[in-house]
Design a protein around this motif. Structure first.
Motif, mmCIF file in Angstrom:
data_model
loop_
_atom_site.group_PDB
_atom_site.id
_atom_site.type_symbol
_atom_site.label_atom_id
_atom_site.label_comp_id
_atom_site.label_asym_id
_atom_site.label_seq_id
_atom_site.Cartn_x
_atom_site.Cartn_y
_atom_site.Cartn_z
ATOM 1 N N THR A 49 0.847 -1.193 0.000
ATOM 2 C CA THR A 49 0.000 0.000 0.000
ATOM 3 C C THR A 49 0.881 1.241 0.000
ATOM 4 O O THR A 49 1.962 1.253 0.589
ATOM 5 C CB THR A 49 -0.919 0.028 1.223
ATOM 6 O OG1 THR A 49 -0.104 0.016 2.416
ATOM 7 C CG2 THR A 49 -1.846 -1.169 1.240
ATOM 8 N N TRP A 50 0.398 2.267 -0.688
ATOM 9 C CA TRP A 50 1.208 3.478 -0.806
ATOM 10 C C TRP A 50 1.362 4.197 0.527
ATOM 11 O O TRP A 50 2.446 4.682 0.853
ATOM 12 C CB TRP A 50 0.587 4.438 -1.824
ATOM 13 C CG TRP A 50 0.891 4.110 -3.248
ATOM 14 C CD1 TRP A 50 0.013 3.658 -4.190
ATOM 15 C CD2 TRP A 50 2.161 4.211 -3.910
ATOM 16 N NE1 TRP A 50 0.656 3.469 -5.388
ATOM 17 C CE2 TRP A 50 1.981 3.801 -5.243
ATOM 18 C CE3 TRP A 50 3.435 4.599 -3.507
ATOM 19 C CZ2 TRP A 50 3.015 3.788 -6.180
ATOM 20 C CZ3 TRP A 50 4.481 4.580 -4.439
ATOM 21 C CH2 TRP A 50 4.262 4.178 -5.748
ATOM 22 N N ILE A 51 0.283 4.322 1.289
ATOM 23 C CA ILE A 51 0.330 5.174 2.485
ATOM 24 C C ILE A 51 1.094 4.497 3.614
ATOM 25 O O ILE A 51 2.080 5.044 4.128
ATOM 26 C CB ILE A 51 -1.089 5.551 2.929
ATOM 27 C CG1 ILE A 51 -1.757 6.429 1.864
ATOM 28 C CG2 ILE A 51 -1.040 6.284 4.274
ATOM 29 C CD1 ILE A 51 -3.172 6.819 2.197
ATOM 30 N N LYS A 52 0.689 3.300 3.993
ATOM 31 C CA LYS A 52 1.304 2.643 5.146
ATOM 32 C C LYS A 52 2.484 1.759 4.777
ATOM 33 O O LYS A 52 3.265 1.386 5.632
ATOM 34 C CB LYS A 52 0.266 1.806 5.894
ATOM 35 C CG LYS A 52 -0.819 2.617 6.569
ATOM 36 C CD LYS A 52 -1.688 1.721 7.435
ATOM 37 C CE LYS A 52 -2.714 2.530 8.217
ATOM 38 N NZ LYS A 52 -3.542 1.674 9.101
ATOM 39 N N GLY A 53 2.585 1.395 3.508
ATOM 40 C CA GLY A 53 3.658 0.482 3.121
ATOM 41 C C GLY A 53 3.419 -0.939 3.581
ATOM 42 O O GLY A 53 4.368 -1.724 3.680
#
Length: 121
Positions: A49-53
């Protein structure tokens, strides 16, 4: 739609390593990696995921492959270690705009052109 460009494929001996890159024109919810060998269906490899990785991996690559991202560059990486001949395939990155099941290719809206990875025994 997000434009995706993969790079980094090639020929490597079994036990070797390769790093694939996927440059995106924008960020959505998550980026997945898939692979497809001749005569086989497209197979989920992993996702980030982009935000949380946050990451999820297929059992077949867990412990050998690592997905990371560089938000400043809108780029996702697939580090592949301890490669096996059965890892030989065309590898694709794909962008998903929403949360949901990570394995089905139908969950992804945009796809890169693919990059070939060949592992020799």
């Amino acid at each position: 739609q997000v434009q995706l460009v993969e790079s980094g494929g090639g020929l490597v001996q079994a036990g070797g390593s390769l790093r694939l890159s996927c440059a995106a024109s924008g960020r959505t919810f998550s980026m997945g990696w898939f692979r497809q060998a001749p005569g086989h269906e497209r197979e989920f490899v992993g996702v980030i995921t982009w935000i949380k990785g946050s990451t999820i991996y297929a059992d077949s690559v867990k412990g050998r492959f690592t997905i990371s991202r560089d938000n400043a560059k809108n780029t996702v990486y697939l580090q592949m270690n301890s490669l096996k001949p059965e890892d030989t395939a065309t590898y694709y990155c794909a962008s998903a705009s929403r949360a949901g099941p990570v394995a089905p290719p139908t969950m992804y809206d945009s796809w890169g052109q693919g990059t070939q990875v060949t592992v020799s025994s």
